[in-house]
Design a protein around this motif. Structure first.
Motif, mmCIF file in Angstrom:
data_model
loop_
_atom_site.group_PDB
_atom_site.id
_atom_site.type_symbol
_atom_site.label_atom_id
_atom_site.label_comp_id
_atom_site.label_asym_id
_atom_site.label_seq_id
_atom_site.Cartn_x
_atom_site.Cartn_y
_atom_site.Cartn_z
ATOM 1 N N THR A 1 1.736 -11.135 -37.005
ATOM 2 C CA THR A 1 0.603 -10.809 -37.872
ATOM 3 C C THR A 1 -0.545 -10.282 -37.029
ATOM 4 N N PRO A 2 -0.963 -9.042 -37.249
ATOM 5 C CA PRO A 2 -2.103 -8.538 -36.487
ATOM 6 C C PRO A 2 -3.332 -9.403 -36.772
ATOM 7 N N PHE B 1 -6.322 -8.733 -37.255
ATOM 8 C CA PHE B 1 -7.236 -8.285 -38.309
ATOM 9 C C PHE B 1 -6.643 -8.505 -39.694
ATOM 10 N N PHE B 2 -5.309 -8.457 -39.785
ATOM 11 C CA PHE B 2 -4.713 -8.740 -41.098
ATOM 12 C C PHE B 2 -4.813 -10.223 -41.403
ATOM 13 N N LEU C 1 -8.263 -10.680 -42.553
ATOM 14 C CA LEU C 1 -8.477 -10.188 -43.916
ATOM 15 C C LEU C 1 -7.916 -11.175 -44.939
ATOM 16 N N LEU C 2 -6.719 -11.711 -44.653
ATOM 17 C CA LEU C 2 -6.103 -12.662 -45.579
ATOM 18 C C LEU C 2 -6.957 -13.918 -45.704
ATOM 19 N N LEU D 1 -9.977 -13.198 -47.696
ATOM 20 C CA LEU D 1 -9.666 -13.027 -49.115
ATOM 21 C C LEU D 1 -9.481 -14.383 -49.784
ATOM 22 N N VAL E 1 -13.397 -15.230 -50.489
ATOM 23 C CA VAL E 1 -13.610 -14.512 -51.749
ATOM 24 C C VAL E 1 -13.046 -15.301 -52.926
ATOM 25 N N TRP E 2 -11.752 -15.667 -52.842
ATOM 26 C CA TRP E 2 -11.145 -16.325 -53.991
ATOM 27 C C TRP E 2 -11.615 -17.763 -54.149
ATOM 28 N N VAL F 1 -18.156 -15.033 -45.801
ATOM 29 C CA VAL F 1 -17.257 -13.886 -45.647
ATOM 30 C C VAL F 1 -17.294 -13.332 -44.220
ATOM 31 N N VAL G 1 -12.000 -7.960 -29.951
ATOM 32 C CA VAL G 1 -12.511 -6.690 -30.471
ATOM 33 C C VAL G 1 -12.130 -6.556 -31.946
ATOM 34 N N LEU G 2 -10.869 -6.875 -32.239
ATOM 35 C CA LEU G 2 -10.391 -6.735 -33.619
ATOM 36 C C LEU G 2 -10.981 -7.808 -34.526
ATOM 37 N N THR H 1 -14.645 -7.195 -35.237
ATOM 38 C CA THR H 1 -14.821 -6.099 -36.193
ATOM 39 C C THR H 1 -14.512 -6.580 -37.612
ATOM 40 N N THR H 2 -13.460 -7.374 -37.732
ATOM 41 C CA THR H 2 -13.070 -7.863 -39.055
ATOM 42 C C THR H 2 -14.154 -8.737 -39.667
ATOM 43 N N LEU I 1 2.151 -3.101 -33.339
ATOM 44 C CA LEU I 1 0.874 -3.826 -33.354
ATOM 45 C C LEU I 1 -0.226 -3.035 -32.662
ATOM 46 N N LEU J 1 -11.155 -2.954 -45.343
ATOM 47 C CA LEU J 1 -11.997 -4.053 -44.863
ATOM 48 C C LEU J 1 -13.091 -4.420 -45.860
ATOM 49 N N VAL K 1 -12.023 -6.085 -49.396
ATOM 50 C CA VAL K 1 -11.697 -7.510 -49.458
ATOM 51 C C VAL K 1 -12.886 -8.317 -49.960
ATOM 52 N N VAL L 1 3.552 -6.864 -40.761
ATOM 53 C CA VAL L 1 4.135 -8.168 -40.442
ATOM 54 C C VAL L 1 5.653 -8.108 -40.547
#
Lengths: 368, 321
Positions: free
Chosen positions: A172-173, A175-176, A179-180, A183, A187-188, A194, A310-311, A314-315, B207, B235, B238, B254
């Protein structure tokens, strides 16, 4: 390439088993002091190579002024600024000057906002350090216990599930993952903030603190306000998990492999034959030697964490060095990029040195 | 594990191959039948996975993204094998100062955060802006630079081991030229670990490509579909609860990485009987001597890298042998 990853290798040597190979014979030649000196001297070529690579890589695209301000100034104005900054001189002269600056600790000034790179580092370095420490904590807290469990339950469903988890952590990157997490939890479920390092009121409070460290948790504790501390911690949860899980997977695998290797050692068999239960074998006998490779690995994780930072930054709009680096990249301010990257190279080289010394103190096989 | 990995990887490769047939729309298509798709539409019958903030069809971009990823993997790995193997072969066989310099340089590069290195390279190659094949190549070459030290190390250590063997000695005695010995005698015996590294690097390539794209150094949306770029654009979605723009490209990454990693892991286990048995004390210590480089010049961090099994990838070079 001393084989520490092999489950058997580390315990064998640390426990005085036979290692019929060169590192041992080499170790007899020099002591710890000599190792540290040789290793310290190795920082110089490493940093030199990286700084050189970075310098020529960044200049290969042309002069930094045109890159940063190309569309916004007239050719005459550009020329003027290029001459003022000395970018019209031969590349080699610029390179020598840059090296001289680096030796004095001067990494140049950014073009877009004209700040010394070292100042950028001092302003934002704390944030990245803070994030990296949290992430390492998460990695330890998740990776090591799960690795022990996986080893104790080897080849059973729990082990298989944990191995899959470790691969997922890697697959899993950052940043993903970020994001998850955002979220779901921000958010949810609306449980956590955030993005950012603190809410605006706390940021203001911390900004006016005298001698701020830039590490928000320390600053918040100094204000003595429970609200500020809670706020800062809340903001740190999601980024730390996102970045920490990446490393947690590595730790999990490492601990598992090494504990399994240790469990097949003679002294463990001896304990087993005395009737020590399997979980107890892991708990009291096997885990300690298995953790040694973790220490050597932390050095590498620093590099991984910096890249991941870095990632992650940024996220989560975590205003640290990585976030700043991404901003400068967007602004095509290559002097800033070159400076930050060169500084990071120095940091990586020095942390690797420190980790190597710690590893040598613990594990005599790595000395030469 | 192997089967699951093969299935996922197979689906990934098939998707890449058949993307033009599978995808309902083109990766840069904004309108159909003269009508714009609209931005950030939730999943519907026309757009099974919704549309992005830029007004692209998410499903189409996810499918086309597989193609981009596969192309970049192929180019990146082919390049790094050629360069890395060549350098490792020459360096390991000839030894001397060239060997020492190359080892130190590769160690320095290897210890550096690979993503930052890839960013630097992509700036150099494309000036940070990418188009069509230029973008693909720039991404692939940026990744290559990260991988070369890995191939260099593995091949070099194998070469150092092999060159002490009797058959190489005999070739020398017979008067075969160095180039011929390297290619004919040493190289074929020094490449046995490569397939494993290739699988593990393939997942790392995905990746790194996504990381580059996420930071805005990927490929322009009009040139090709790239998952990292799409995630970057997602981004801000979200925060307002728009999940479909980030969820699917992310899951694609993934799954692709997972599939390839599972295959690599299984190959790794199969290739190494030590990982299957309970008893394995001291088995591999013998390999240590020949593989550690230029006596004085190996930082212990290099040692540790193998302990970690390369930082990001679960590859453990020494487990491979």
């Amino acid at each position: 390439m001393t084989d520490l990853s092999d489950p058997s290798a580390a315990p064998v040597a640390t426990l005085g088993g036979a290692t019929p190979s060169a590192p041992t014979s080499r170790a007899s030649g020099g002591g710890l002091g000599r190792y540290i000196i040789v290793r310290a001297l190795l920082i110089i070529p490493t940093v030199f190579i990286l700084v050189t690579v970075v310098f020529f890589a960044m200049r290969a695209t042309g002069d930094p002024i045109t890159a940063a301000l190309g569309g916004r100034l007239t050719p005459a104005q550009l020329q003027e600024r290029i001459e003022a900054a000395g970018y019209d001189r031969p590349l080699f002269v610029q390179y020598l000057e840059y090296l001289g600056g680096v030796l004095r600790g001067d990494f140049g000034s950014t073009i877009s906002d004209n700040r010394p790179v070292t100042e950028v580092l001092l302003t934002y370095g704390g944030a990245t350090l803070e994030l990296a420490i949290y992430a390492l904590l998460v990695a330890f807290l998740v990776g090591i216990p799960l690795g022990l469990i996986a080893a104790a339950r080897r080849d059973r469903p729990a082990d298989a599930a944990l191995r899959l988890f470790a691969i997922l952590c890697y697959a899993t990157p950052v940043f993903f993952a970020g994001l998850l997490l955002k979220l779901v939890f921000a958010v949810w479920l609306d449980l956590l903030p955030v993005a950012g390092r603190a809410s605006t009121s706390t940021e203001l409070e911390l900004a006016f603190l005298p001698d701020a460290t830039g590490i928000y948790l320390i600053d918040a504790i100094r204000t003595g306000s429970g609200e500020a501390i809670g706020d800062v911690l809340q903001h740190a949860v999601l980024p730390s998990i996102a970045l920490g899980l990446l490393t947690a997977g590595v730790f999990l695998r490492l601990v598992r492999t090494n504990v399994i290797g240790t469990l097949s050692m003679d002294y463990i068999d001896a304990a087993r034959s005395r009737g020590v239960s399997e979980p107890r074998l892991v708990r009291t006998h096997a885990w300690r030697p298995a953790l040694i490779p973790i220490i050597t690995v932390i050095g590498l994780q620093i590099a991984l964490l910096l890249g991941g930072a870095v990632l992650t930054e940024t996220t989560f709009e975590w205003r640290g060095l990585g976030f700043q680096l991404a901003e400068y990249l967007q602004a095509r301010d290559f002097v800033a990029v070159q400076g930050i990257v060169a500084l990071l190279a120095v940091i990586v080289a020095i942390t690797n040195f420190l980790v190597d010394v710690v590893a040598a103190l613990i594990d005599p096989r790595v000395r030469y | 594990m192997l089967i699951a990995g093969l299935v996922i990887t197979g689906v990934f490769l098939l998707t890449a191959l058949l993307a033009p047939l599978l995808a309902p729309y083109g990766f840069d298509q904004l309108r159909a039948d003269g009508e714009a798709f609209g931005a950030q539409r939730p999943p519907s019958a026309e757009h099974l996975l919704g549309t992005t903030v830029g007004g692209y069809d998410v499903l189409s971009r996810v499918l086309w993204g597989a193609q981009t990823a596969v192309l970049v993997i192929i180019v990146a790995i082919a390049l790094s094998i050629v360069v890395g193997v060549l350098l490792g072969l020459v360096s390991g066989y000839l030894g001397g100062w060239l060997d020492r310099v190359l080892v130190v340089v590769c160690d320095a590069i290897y210890a550096f955060p690979s993503l930052l290195l890839a960013i630097l390279m992509s700036i150099v190659i494309s000036g940070g802006q990418s188009s069509l094949w230029g973008g693909l190549l720039a991404a692939a070459i940026s990744i290559t630079v990260v991988f070369i030290p890995q191939y260099f190390r593995v091949v070099r250590s194998e070469v150092v081991r092999v060159k002490a063997e009797a058959f190489v000695e005999s070739a020398k005695v017979l008067g075969a030229p160095a180039g011929r010995i390297m290619l004919r005698s040493v190289l074929p015996n020094a490449t046995r670990t490569l397939p494993l590294i290739v699988t593990l690097n393939a997942s790392e390539a995905i990746l790194t490509l996504a990381g580059l794209g996420f930071l805005g150094f990927g490929i322009e949306p009009t040139a090709a579909a790239e998952w990292g770029y799409d995630l970057n654009k997602a981004l801000s979605d979200v925060t307002s609860g728009i999940w479909w723009t980030s969820m699917f490209p992310g899951l694609a990454i993934v799954l692709a990485v997972l599939g390839i990693t599972l295959v690599g892991e299984s190959l790794n286990d199969l290739a190494d009987p030590r990982l299957r048995g309970r008893r394995r004390a001291g088995v591999s210590s013998g390999a240590v001597a020949e593989t550690s480089v230029a006596a004085e010049a190996t930082p212990a961090s290099a040692v540790a890298e193998n302990a970690a099994g390369s930082t990001a990838a679960p590859a453990r070079e020494d487990d491979l042998r």
